[in-house]
Write a protein that holds these residues in place. Sequence first.
Motif, mmCIF file in Angstrom:
data_model
loop_
_atom_site.group_PDB
_atom_site.id
_atom_site.type_symbol
_atom_site.label_atom_id
_atom_site.label_comp_id
_atom_site.label_asym_id
_atom_site.label_seq_id
_atom_site.Cartn_x
_atom_site.Cartn_y
_atom_site.Cartn_z
ATOM 1 N N ILE A 10 0.870 -1.174 0.000
ATOM 2 C CA ILE A 10 0.000 0.000 0.000
ATOM 3 C C ILE A 10 0.903 1.219 0.000
ATOM 4 N N PHE A 11 0.677 2.124 -0.926
ATOM 5 C CA PHE A 11 1.536 3.300 -1.060
ATOM 6 C C PHE A 11 0.850 4.555 -0.522
ATOM 7 N N THR A 12 1.656 5.397 0.118
ATOM 8 C CA THR A 12 1.169 6.652 0.690
ATOM 9 C C THR A 12 1.639 7.834 -0.130
ATOM 10 N N LEU A 13 0.724 8.746 -0.415
ATOM 11 C CA LEU A 13 1.038 10.025 -1.053
ATOM 12 C C LEU A 13 0.347 11.137 -0.277
ATOM 13 N N HIS A 14 0.853 12.347 -0.426
ATOM 14 C CA HIS A 14 0.190 13.535 0.114
ATOM 15 C C HIS A 14 -0.011 14.525 -1.040
ATOM 16 N N HIS A 15 0.945 15.431 -1.236
ATOM 17 C CA HIS A 15 0.895 16.327 -2.390
ATOM 18 C C HIS A 15 1.336 15.597 -3.657
ATOM 19 N N VAL A 16 0.604 15.819 -4.745
ATOM 20 C CA VAL A 16 1.058 15.440 -6.080
ATOM 21 C C VAL A 16 0.921 16.690 -6.929
ATOM 22 N N ARG A 17 2.039 17.303 -7.273
ATOM 23 C CA ARG A 17 1.999 18.579 -7.994
ATOM 24 C C ARG A 17 3.354 18.832 -8.643
ATOM 25 N N PRO A 18 3.405 19.760 -9.618
ATOM 26 C CA PRO A 18 4.697 20.092 -10.220
ATOM 27 C C PRO A 18 5.679 20.560 -9.150
ATOM 28 N N LYS A 19 6.944 20.370 -9.413
ATOM 29 C CA LYS A 19 7.988 20.710 -8.445
ATOM 30 C C LYS A 19 7.904 22.174 -8.043
ATOM 31 N N VAL A 42 5.335 14.628 -4.372
ATOM 32 C CA VAL A 42 5.971 14.092 -5.571
ATOM 33 C C VAL A 42 5.356 14.757 -6.788
ATOM 34 N N THR A 43 6.044 14.657 -7.903
ATOM 35 C CA THR A 43 5.527 15.244 -9.135
ATOM 36 C C THR A 43 4.585 14.261 -9.836
ATOM 37 N N PRO A 44 3.697 14.760 -10.677
ATOM 38 C CA PRO A 44 2.842 13.858 -11.465
ATOM 39 C C PRO A 44 3.675 12.922 -12.342
ATOM 40 N N GLU A 45 4.804 13.425 -12.837
ATOM 41 C CA GLU A 45 5.658 12.596 -13.691
ATOM 42 C C GLU A 45 6.218 11.406 -12.913
ATOM 43 N N PHE A 46 6.594 11.645 -11.658
ATOM 44 C CA PHE A 46 7.109 10.534 -10.855
ATOM 45 C C PHE A 46 5.999 9.537 -10.535
ATOM 46 N N LEU A 47 4.804 10.033 -10.259
ATOM 47 C CA LEU A 47 3.689 9.120 -10.012
ATOM 48 C C LEU A 47 3.468 8.226 -11.218
ATOM 49 N N ALA A 48 3.531 8.810 -12.413
ATOM 50 C CA ALA A 48 3.380 8.008 -13.639
ATOM 51 C C ALA A 48 4.506 6.989 -13.750
ATOM 52 N N ASP A 49 5.729 7.422 -13.447
ATOM 53 C CA ASP A 49 6.875 6.499 -13.509
ATOM 54 C C ASP A 49 6.690 5.346 -12.520
ATOM 55 N N ALA A 50 6.183 5.672 -11.321
ATOM 56 C CA ALA A 50 5.976 4.649 -10.294
ATOM 57 C C ALA A 50 4.962 3.606 -10.770
ATOM 58 N N ARG A 79 -6.071 19.544 -2.758
ATOM 59 C CA ARG A 79 -6.732 19.818 -4.038
ATOM 60 C C ARG A 79 -5.918 19.282 -5.211
ATOM 61 N N ASN A 80 -4.604 19.275 -5.066
ATOM 62 C CA ASN A 80 -3.792 18.794 -6.183
ATOM 63 C C ASN A 80 -3.972 17.300 -6.432
ATOM 64 N N ASN A 81 -4.578 16.580 -5.490
ATOM 65 C CA ASN A 81 -4.904 15.169 -5.739
ATOM 66 C C ASN A 81 -5.869 15.043 -6.908
ATOM 67 N N ALA A 82 -6.817 15.986 -6.996
ATOM 68 C CA ALA A 82 -7.763 15.987 -8.109
ATOM 69 C C ALA A 82 -7.173 16.655 -9.352
ATOM 70 N N GLU A 83 -6.378 17.698 -9.142
ATOM 71 C CA GLU A 83 -5.848 18.450 -10.271
ATOM 72 C C GLU A 83 -4.714 17.717 -10.985
ATOM 73 N N HIS A 84 -3.844 17.085 -10.226
ATOM 74 C CA HIS A 84 -2.643 16.497 -10.835
ATOM 75 C C HIS A 84 -2.531 14.981 -10.703
ATOM 76 N N ALA A 85 -3.027 14.413 -9.590
ATOM 77 C CA ALA A 85 -2.921 12.957 -9.428
ATOM 78 C C ALA A 85 -4.003 12.232 -10.225
ATOM 79 N N LEU A 86 -5.225 12.740 -10.189
ATOM 80 C CA LEU A 86 -6.328 12.067 -10.869
ATOM 81 C C LEU A 86 -6.047 11.830 -12.358
#
Length: 353
Positions: free
Chosen positions: A46-55, A68-76, A115-122
């Motif tokens: 199970i992975f934990t995230l908080h902010h997902v947004r550009p650096k 973390v950045t959206p790009e890293f989430l995609a890489d993960a 909010r960035n969970n919806a803007e950048h992670a989703l």
Amino acid sequence: MVNLKAKLPSAWIRGLKRQVTTTGLEASAALARAGMLAGARGRGSIFTLHHVRPKQSLAFQPSGHLEVTPEFLADAIERLSADGYAFVPLDEVPERLANPTGQPFAAFTLDDGYRNNAEHALPVFEKYGVPFTVFVARGFAERTHSMWWETMADLIGRERELSFDFGNGPERIELGCEEQKFDAFDRFADLVFRDDEASAVSRMDALVRCHGIDPLQMTADLTMDPAELRELSRHKLATLGAHTISHRAVGRLSEAQARAEMSSSADYVEELTGIRPTTIAYPYGTRKAVGERDYRIARDLGFSVAVTTQPGTICEKWLTRLTGLPRISLNGHYQRARYVSALASGIPFKLAR
């Protein structure tokens, strides 16, 4: 015995810790590629995230590990997919443990409702069809509680000095360099976990207000409101989970308070979505912030899964403690796809024992 922490600059210690962690991750990645310690992987993670947004370009980021950045989430996600993982909703973990398929699973969770969970992670989760759970603290969604780690990072980052009473009378806090700023942030964090948390946060709120920062406005700027949370919950990949009301460490509350925080949080998510949540994340989630009593309370309240931030992978033994599951943080200081493989392998946690 020599106290190295007292002798060495804190910036040097932080740098050393990061180097040690990086070395451990590189070694674990190499062992995983070689097929060593395969049993450490367990059934999944199970992975934990908080902010997902550009650096961010901020000079002072004491909580940089929480973003973390959206790009890293995609890489993960791509790395885990290449490693053969099946992506599952968090509430499916008990079934995966009870009836293993032979394929490891990965579940993604995000704490606090940024909010960035919806803007950048989703959009990233949508691209790969990956389900995820966002844990909601009512105090943040309703703008009744502040996020002290955000307000204090802002204040300390902008000021050259502060005056504050940590318990022995007002004192002047020098903030002229990065090391002093990190040391000051650590002192405020220690205050939160040493004293009554609500009182400590109230005093910090008063301090930042004196310097022109509205702590509740910062909560509003950073987190989703009820309407946004409802909209997110309608997405086929998204699930909302409970995260208490006040985001206080439940392990430091009385049993009645801890029970009320968890139960009321579930009530709130049900009010938002029409569906009672079966999952909860304990605020902070460390061994000092949550314990056996709280695992029992979560179980008594009907949660099928409750997660900590204590690191580790998951195997069948966790079927007897589904309300105290470990999670693996995707740390902003180590944004490399091979580190995701290393962490999911369980090898770093095996070696750390």
